[in-house]
Design an enzyme around this catalytic site. Sequence first.
Site, PDB file in Angstrom:
ATOM      1  CG  ASP A   1      -3.183 -13.483 -13.863  1.00  0.00           C
ATOM      2  OD1 ASP A   1      -3.102 -13.102 -12.686  1.00  0.00           O
ATOM      3  OD2 ASP A   1      -2.596 -14.087 -14.548  1.00  0.00           O
ATOM      4  CG  PHE A   2      -0.229  -7.861 -12.153  1.00  0.00           C
ATOM      5  CD1 PHE A   2      -0.589  -6.559 -12.639  1.00  0.00           C
ATOM      6  CD2 PHE A   2       0.942  -8.095 -11.811  1.00  0.00           C
ATOM      7  CE1 PHE A   2       0.397  -5.748 -12.782  1.00  0.00           C
ATOM      8  CE2 PHE A   2       1.974  -7.162 -11.837  1.00  0.00           C
ATOM      9  CZ  PHE A   2       1.779  -5.926 -12.454  1.00  0.00           C
ATOM     10  CG  ASP A   3       2.678 -11.541 -11.553  1.00  0.00           C
ATOM     11  OD1 ASP A   3       3.605 -10.840 -11.639  1.00  0.00           O
ATOM     12  OD2 ASP A   3       1.930 -11.348 -10.562  1.00  0.00           O
TER      13      ASP A   3
ATOM     14  CG  ASP B   1      -0.180 -16.293 -16.989  1.00  0.00           C
ATOM     15  OD1 ASP B   1      -0.704 -15.806 -15.916  1.00  0.00           O
ATOM     16  OD2 ASP B   1       1.068 -16.661 -17.114  1.00  0.00           O
TER      17      ASP B   1
END
Length: 279
Positions: free
Chosen positions: A33-35, A215
């Site tokens: 994932d990124f954020d 997250d």
Amino acid sequence: MAETESQPRPLEERRPQLHNRLADAAGLLVCLDFDGTLAPIVEDPDAAVPTERNRNAVATLAATPGITTAVVSGRALTDVRERVDGPAIYAGNHGLELARNGSIAVHPVARKRAARIDRLCSILETALSSVPNCRIENKRLTGTVHFRSVPPAAEPTVRRITHGVVDRFGGDAVEISTGKRILEIGPDFPWGKGNAVELIAADEPPATTVVYIGDDVTDESAFRAVEPDGIGIRVGGTGPSSASYRVESPVEVASFLSWLGSTGAELAAADEPPAATAD
């Protein structure tokens, strides 16, 4: 595929066991994932950048033989590709658009409903214009209502108006899902990050171990897709998850990815045939 949630175990305590699992793998697919995973969550989504350690760790993984890297994000594909370099594969809009092998695929149902998403975003821009710091992000295939910086007293108003607009103008074709101080608006059909991870993993050699790190609520379908044969890692949070392991922040993600890079290089070297020696 994992069907139940439990309390993930601290990852740091399980590295020896993970090393043994990786030693038996024919290859490694690392999906990120990124954020909130590579980049810390920030008030302004446009300001999100991966930490330097995560950027370097991803570059190392991408250059390691036997390891495939992918970013699987709720951001639009064009957006997330600009924010992190190196991965071989990018999935944007929760996997509704997928860039791999030099081409981009868009889910046909999402493509057909993009005009409705665009209309909803336009209506919400007007309907929520009086709410301080509320931001509507039109990602073409999905839309996001950001209220991280909205005064707490106004949050119920944001939720009420958003649901009202989507119910009235979206019909059965669109649904709302929740995330960290956001409302996601997308096409209503069974699809999520887990489906994207399964598509990506299907191209990998048999006996490849799949790692997924994320997250948010939207990452749970990906954890279910990789567990129990793969490795799901939840970033932050205190509640149950379909991931087996937990780290606390992008700082700990960087530590794990750095360890994974060095471990992957070590295992790749161990698989190489011995060099020929002169008689």
